[in-house]
Scaffold this motif. Sequence first.
Motif, PDB file in Angstrom:
ATOM      1  N   LYS A 146      86.216  74.796  63.888  1.00  0.00           N
ATOM      2  CA  LYS A 146      87.205  75.615  64.590  1.00  0.00           C
ATOM      3  C   LYS A 146      88.032  74.782  65.558  1.00  0.00           C
ATOM      4  CE  LYS A 146      87.706  79.695  67.546  1.00  0.00           C
ATOM      5  NZ  LYS A 146      87.002  80.844  68.183  1.00  0.00           N
ATOM      6  N   ASN A 147      87.377  73.925  66.326  1.00  0.00           N
ATOM      7  CA  ASN A 147      88.078  73.084  67.296  1.00  0.00           C
ATOM      8  C   ASN A 147      89.048  72.129  66.606  1.00  0.00           C
ATOM      9  OD1 ASN A 147      86.712  74.261  69.442  1.00  0.00           O
ATOM     10  ND2 ASN A 147      85.072  72.726  69.429  1.00  0.00           N
ATOM     11  N   GLN A 155      92.103  74.132  65.185  1.00  0.00           N
ATOM     12  CA  GLN A 155      93.004  74.590  66.238  1.00  0.00           C
ATOM     13  C   GLN A 155      93.948  73.484  66.702  1.00  0.00           C
ATOM     14  OE1 GLN A 155      90.181  76.221  69.068  1.00  0.00           O
ATOM     15  NE2 GLN A 155      90.553  78.311  68.355  1.00  0.00           N
ATOM     16  N   SER A 205      98.380  76.130  62.787  1.00  0.00           N
ATOM     17  CA  SER A 205      98.766  77.306  63.567  1.00  0.00           C
ATOM     18  C   SER A 205      97.995  78.551  63.140  1.00  0.00           C
ATOM     19  CB  SER A 205     100.269  77.563  63.401  1.00  0.00           C
ATOM     20  OG  SER A 205     100.586  77.817  62.039  1.00  0.00           O
ATOM     21  N   ASN A 213      95.060  81.261  62.712  1.00  0.00           N
ATOM     22  CA  ASN A 213      94.001  81.772  63.569  1.00  0.00           C
ATOM     23  C   ASN A 213      92.653  81.546  62.882  1.00  0.00           C
ATOM     24  OD1 ASN A 213      92.991  83.364  65.884  1.00  0.00           O
ATOM     25  ND2 ASN A 213      92.418  84.824  64.290  1.00  0.00           N
TER      26      ASN A 213
END
Length: 278
Positions: free
Chosen positions: A43-44, A47, A51, A53
């Motif tokens: 996830k990190n 991100q 862009s 989610n």
Amino acid sequence: MHQTAVVTGAASGLGYELMLLLVKDNYNLVLIDIDEVKLEDIKNQLQKTTSCNVEVMAVDLSKSNSAQIVFNTFKNVEIDVLVNCAGFGIYGSFVDNNWEQESAMLNLHIITITHLTKLVLQGMKDRDHGKILNVSSLAAFQPGPMMALYYASKSYLLSFSEAIANELKGTGVSVTVLCPGPTKTCFQEVVSSASSENKISFNMACPKAVAAYGYKAMLKGKVVAVPGNFNKFLANLPRFLTRNRTTKIVRKIQEKNREKTSSVADFENDVSLIKKSV
């Protein structure tokens, strides 16, 4: 607008590779896996580079009612793609294997995948749009002594996927089942080192290539996707031999590879064994 994809088993192996392909196509992601640390790392990283989610959820999908827990957590999300990739294998004689491990595998491969598919499918059908990719195995096409329940559970997933794909014709929703042969993923770290799944190196596929093949098949709405010409041959072998004969072949390959690492010569011997039986 970004569409949304849910991927189980997303922290490694084919699930991870399929997730990367979805990222390239700008999907928002819901990533499910038992490994919370890897999920947070992914996830990190995403991100920083995309862009899209990204939501993550660490959950043991082999537990009862885990599909409902996942669905309730993201019930307000319109899911456009569902990738059921989480799974593991157990090697050994059925009578000797640990039941707790076996029941966890069956619950994951059969109950959780079926339940999550059912929960997500209703929304897809109501919107006349959606794609489901179930990751099965080449093992789905024949019985597998010494990995009896693994083979049987993957056979269920193949049959289930083909059946609902037929039911959904004309609805705008497609179901694809990916059936790869041996693939270099963390599956090899989970299943016993004695299994022939861990011994064959000559026919070991690249996870990126397998994922790309399955992803392309999903986008096209293809029902059954078997990557690799030799794997296609093996998948069709039960059409030319009796099930009893193919079962004996699988048993011999498993037992022959149990105590040694397979080389190209060993693999060619396995192919020879198959050809002599055809």
